[in-house]
Design an enzyme around this catalytic site. Structure first.
Site, PDB file in Angstrom:
ATOM      1  N   GLU A 159     -22.069  15.519   8.464  1.00  0.00           N
ATOM      2  CA  GLU A 159     -20.668  15.424   8.023  1.00  0.00           C
ATOM      3  C   GLU A 159     -19.767  16.364   8.814  1.00  0.00           C
ATOM      4  O   GLU A 159     -18.616  16.049   9.103  1.00  0.00           O
ATOM      5  CB  GLU A 159     -20.566  15.720   6.522  1.00  0.00           C
ATOM      6  CG  GLU A 159     -20.952  14.560   5.641  1.00  0.00           C
ATOM      7  CD  GLU A 159     -22.456  14.321   5.558  1.00  0.00           C
ATOM      8  OE1 GLU A 159     -23.231  15.207   5.978  1.00  0.00           O
ATOM      9  OE2 GLU A 159     -22.869  13.243   5.095  1.00  0.00           O
ATOM     10  N   HIS A 204     -24.190  12.944  -6.038  1.00  0.00           N
ATOM     11  CA  HIS A 204     -23.490  11.784  -5.460  1.00  0.00           C
ATOM     12  C   HIS A 204     -22.380  11.256  -6.360  1.00  0.00           C
ATOM     13  O   HIS A 204     -21.929  10.134  -6.184  1.00  0.00           O
ATOM     14  CB  HIS A 204     -24.492  10.644  -5.204  1.00  0.00           C
ATOM     15  CG  HIS A 204     -25.622  11.005  -4.330  1.00  0.00           C
ATOM     16  ND1 HIS A 204     -26.756  11.658  -4.801  1.00  0.00           N
ATOM     17  CD2 HIS A 204     -25.840  10.815  -2.998  1.00  0.00           C
ATOM     18  CE1 HIS A 204     -27.600  11.859  -3.812  1.00  0.00           C
ATOM     19  NE2 HIS A 204     -27.068  11.365  -2.690  1.00  0.00           N
TER      20      HIS A 204
END
Lengths: 325, 436
Positions: A60, A129
């Site tokens: 990321e 998540h």
């Protein structure tokens, strides 16, 4: 007008912008052939090629860093972070660099980047998540934060986000991807920073964001049967936040319920509540401002517990009745 | 906290009022705006509205009692509130002052505690609406959660009584249509609304002109009102045969004109006779100042002169010591000065007695208002040829002039006033005496 899924409208918006402007490109994990974790970018790599729909390894930091760098070089990158939880890995790139560059370079450099990311609970994806981070990013100067709730909004707003010269963090609630709604054909752009009245009413103002707009609309239908006339305001963009529309509504109804998806403490709902109390709407309040938000806990994996972690329709019904007592 | 109902000041000059009737009884529930009692002032009887809702806990002054403006006449408490009757309100106030004097810190704490308990749980919207409608939020019945007053409660409160009883009564008496008074939705029509409507109607009338009461007119208005309020007037009238006075005037006129260039007038002779009489009756030349009767040595006669913008009273000083020619000259000069607006303060200050003559306007007889602080004023009428029965029972036509003396009864009694007036009559009928 054609009815489309949120995910289809979003894809349509991305595709139209890529067709319109060759500097627009997509970058993220599995967004190519796989079409992204939720399928938003399905088919786009076939149409635009691997140079404009770039699949990356799991990093990321790297993806976001590339986005910031490319934007500085004149491109218009749309970065996808697979789950909004993972944006924490890209904090340095997004917050410490992307958000500050335009200011630190005296306006000579700009970062026209969009960071798209699915958020929220309800899919059994557990604590790592399932978080919702709009308030986190809204706290940082230099970032714009959008969280569209309808197919119509998401198409108009992704276009606005791409065309904006500043970094925009674009939150898509996972449960919204399958929500259907009317979407006009062709190019239309919705303004960033403008709240939308999703339902007009007189008795109480519900200020709900993202998936909670859908839940609030459902609740309003129920409440209507009991003669309670609910107005629903969707802030749409929480940074900048359109307090004017909110204040106007609160002055009309005198009662406020704020419904948000993320944890209650220090959430964007608190910002809205404070804004109302600070404004001329204060004198029109007929009950304390009430907030419904997620519990201050990591999202549980167990589906029953997960359901209880964030507000549901029945909570909204109860909340409205409480403030209408 | 207990609410103290005070004797209202219903006019600028009102200092006390008489309680005619208590409309509400002790222990009764009272609503703000309801008639509470009837008060008599020096002018009118008025129904007074209840200034606060609650229980009329105590009536301090009973019917028939005269109470100074500002004194507590009743106590209103909230329902269920204890009220410690520790004596007359004045005593309570004195005690309060003592406490503040002694231990200041303590009372401040107490004050804070009081306002704390006085706080009312109400939504901002309810508070705003109450504020906009001049409603004391404390009066509103709460129906909200945990005893909170909500907007709806204020609306209900307003709707309950749309017109205060006093407002209704005044409207009926004055023929005001209450539906013509527009108030915000749900607001109560109060006494003030009806009164301002009456005012408004006045201004709507055609053919009226509004002149502000200012300048000399204002001073005259205030002085005359003060005189009529403070000085108990009584009036004495008698007729004077002016035959000899007229003869004297004719005899001296030419000579005086030669001497001074001014014609002698009958007014000058009247001034001289009044000055002479005042010397003999000094109480008529006096005034009341700070609980004393001040008898003045100097006899300074004021002469009321009508001007377009009002009345001025130039003064002839030491008229008793002056001869007719001097008086004639001076009075004519003063009148000219007055008419041309050139009077100096010295010319019109220090009068001790005033003469007002309306004879030239055809007025035969009238009563003048005393020019305070003087104690009397002489009103002079027109000389009218009148059939008179003389001492031989014969009917004769004589020039008769009526004199009316207004006296301040605080200083002058009837007999004294009568003697004084008779002395003027004697002097005018036998003007030679003035030479003595």
């Amino acid at each position: 007008m054609a009815e489309k899924l949120y995910i289809e409208a979003l894809r349509e918006g991305l595709r139209e912008e890529m067709l319109r402007d060759s500097s627009v490109f997509l970058i993220g994990e599995d967004i190519g052939v796989y079409g992204g974790a939720f399928g938003v970018t399905k088919g786009l790599v076939q149409e635009f090629g691997e140079k404009r729909v770039i699949d990356t390894p799991i990093s990321e930091t790297a993806i976001t860093g590339i986005g910031v760098g490319a934007a500085l070089c004149g491109m218009r990158p749309v970065v996808e972070i697979m789950f909004s939880d993972f944006t924490t890995l890209a904090m340095e790139q997004l917050v410490n660099q992307g958000a500050k560059i335009r200011y630190m370079f005296g306006g000579k450099a700009k970062v026209p980047m969009v960071l798209r990311t699915p958020m929220g609970s309800g899919t059994g994806a557990a604590a790592q998540h399932s978080q919702s981070f709009p308030a986190v990013f809204a706290h940082f100067p230099g970032l714009k934060v959008v969280m569209p709730s309808t197919p119509y909004d998401v198409k108009g707003l992704i276009k606005a986000a791409i065309r904006d010269d500043n970094p925009v963090v674009f939150f898509e609630h996972k449960l919204l991807y399958r929500v259907k709604g009317e979407v006009p054909e062709g190019d239309y752009v919705l303004p960033l920073g403008k709240a939308d009245i999703k339902r007009k009413g007189n008795d109480v103002t519900i200020i709900a964001g993202s998936i909670m707009v859908i839940k609030a609309l459902e609740a309003a239908k129920e409440l209507e049967k009991e003669g309670i006339d609910v107005e629903i305001i969707d802030p749409v963009t929480i940074k900048p936040l359109d307090m004017e529309t909110i204040v106007k509504s609160v002055k009309k109804t005198g009662r406020v319920l704020i419904v948000e998806d993320d944890p209650k403490s220090f959430g964007w709902g608190a910002e809205v509540a404070a804004g109302i109390v600070e404004s001329e709407a204060f004198d029109y309040l007929d009950a304390p401002v009430k907030r419904l938000a997620g519990r201050d806990i990591p999202i549980p994996y167990n589906p029953n517990l997960e359901r209880h972690a964030v507000p549901q329709i029945e909570d909204i019904l109860k909340g409205v009745k409480q403030i209408l007592r | 906290m207990a609410f103290e109902v005070k004797m209202p000041k219903l006019g600028t000059t009102m200092t006390e009022g008489t309680i005619i009737r208590w409309i509400k009884k002790e222990g009764e529930r009272v609503e703000k705006g309801e008639p509470l009692l009837e008060i008599q002032t020096d002018k009118v009887n008025l129904e007074e509205e209840c200034p606060e809702s609650g229980i009329l806990k105590k009536i301090v002054y009973l019917e028939g009692q005269v109470v100074e403006v500002g004194k507590t006449i009743a106590i209103i408490t909230k329902e269920g509130e204890e009220y410690n009757d520790v004596g007359k309100p004045e005593e309570i106030m004195e005690k309060k002052q003592e406490v503040t004097g002694e231990i200041r810190g303590n009372t401040e704490e107490k004050k804070n505690a009081e306002s704390e308990t006085e706080k009312v749980k109400a939504s901002p919207a309810a508070k705003r609406l109450a504020r906009e409608n001049n409603i004391d939020i404390k009066d509103v019945n709460p129906t909200g959660p945990d005893g909170r007053i909500v907007e709806k409660d204020v609306i209900n409160y307003i709707n309950k009584t749309k017109v205060t009883p006093v407002a209704k009564k005044i409207a009926e008496e004055k023929g005001i249509d209450l539906s013509t008074i527009t108030k915000q939705e749900g607001m109560r029509i109060t006494k003030e609304d009806v009164l301002s409507k009456i005012n408004e109607n006045l201004t709507l009338e055609e053919n009226i002109k509004r002149i502000p009461l200012s300048g000399p007119r204002k001073i005259i208005a205030e002085k005359m009102k003060k005189s009529k309020i403070e000085a108990p007037h009584f009036y004495l009238t008698l007729s004077v045969d002016m035959t000899n006075a007229i003869k004297l005037k004719e005899e001296l006129s030419v000579k005086i004109e030669k001497l001074t260039g001014v014609k002698l007038s009958l007014n000058d002779i009247i001034i001289k006779s009044a000055a002479r009489a005042l010397k003999e009756y000094p109480m008529l030349n006096s005034s009341i100042e700070n609980e004393f009767i001040i008898v003045k040595e100097d006899i300074n006669i004021g002469l009321a002169v009508a001007l377009e913008e009002g009345l001025v009273v130039p003064v002839i000083r030491n008229a008793d010591k002056k001869g007719l020619s001097e008086i004639s000259k001076e009075s004519s000069e003063l009148i000219i000065k007055a008419r041309s607006g050139k009077l100096l303060p010295d010319d019109y200050q220090g009068g001790t007695f005033t003469i007002s003559n309306l004879g030239m306007f055809g007025i035969e007889e009238f009563k003048a208002v005393i020019n305070l602080p003087e104690s009397a004023i002489l009103a002079v009428g027109k000389i009218v040829k009148t059939p008179v029965v003389d001492e031989n029972d014969e009917l004769k036509v004589k020039p008769i002039m009526k004199l009316t003396l207004s006296c301040d009864h605080r200083i002058i009694d009837g007999a004294l006033g009568a003697k004084f007036l008779n002395r003027i009559k004697e002097l005018l009928e036998n003007p030679v005496e003035m030479l003595l």
